[in-house]
Design an enzyme around this catalytic site. Sequence first.
Site, PDB file in Angstrom:
ATOM      1  CB  ALA A  71     -42.646  95.966 124.790  1.00 50.94           C
ATOM      2  CB  ALA A  74     -39.957  91.910 122.065  1.00 54.35           C
ATOM      3  CD  GLU A  75     -44.684  95.911 117.881  1.00 58.02           C
ATOM      4  OE1 GLU A  75     -45.453  96.093 116.924  1.00 58.02           O
ATOM      5  OE2 GLU A  75     -45.014  96.090 119.064  1.00 58.02           O
ATOM      6  CB  THR A  76     -37.313  96.301 116.997  1.00 59.67           C
ATOM      7  OG1 THR A  76     -37.825  97.540 117.489  1.00 59.67           O
ATOM      8  CG2 THR A  76     -36.277  96.556 115.926  1.00 59.67           C
ATOM      9  CB  SER A  79     -41.408  94.159 113.130  1.00 59.24           C
ATOM     10  OG  SER A  79     -42.482  94.340 114.019  1.00 59.24           O
TER      11      SER A  79
END
Length: 157
Positions: A71, A74-76, A79
């Site tokens: 996660a 993925a968020e990095t 974003s």
Amino acid sequence: MGEQTTTEFPQETLDQWAGLGIDLPALFSAGHLGERMSVQVTEAGPDRVVGTMPVEGNTQPYGLLHGGASAVLAETLGSVGSMLHGGPTKLAVGVDLNCTHHRGVRSGLVTGVATPVHRGRSTATYEIVITDEHGNRVCTARLTCMLRDVDTDAYRS
């Protein structure tokens, strides 16, 4: 760990952010959490963001890659893509992250590739596919970011 890589940016991104006095690789990096997890952003543009993360050091008690580590990767990546889509006058803030974990990984390096699903004026959504060193899909994630107006001075520390 501690190995530095250089992030590749498309020329149009470099041109868009030129003259602002901003260190793009630092701004579009994995940040402090990503550094602790050895996340490396290797390619960054609004159409595609690529990054890697070692499995070692990012496992749960059973020795498998922690779902939360996937996660973070993925968020990095999502974003960074959202920020690059928004440009210097926008700040991307994650509002929804969904991760589906397909298989466990015990060693090696995982690679995430973020591609846009939707890029609007106020939101951006990216699909992030994380694979192991053999190309097997480990996780599929989707991140939606709200794009907020920001003064470019906010990027300077």
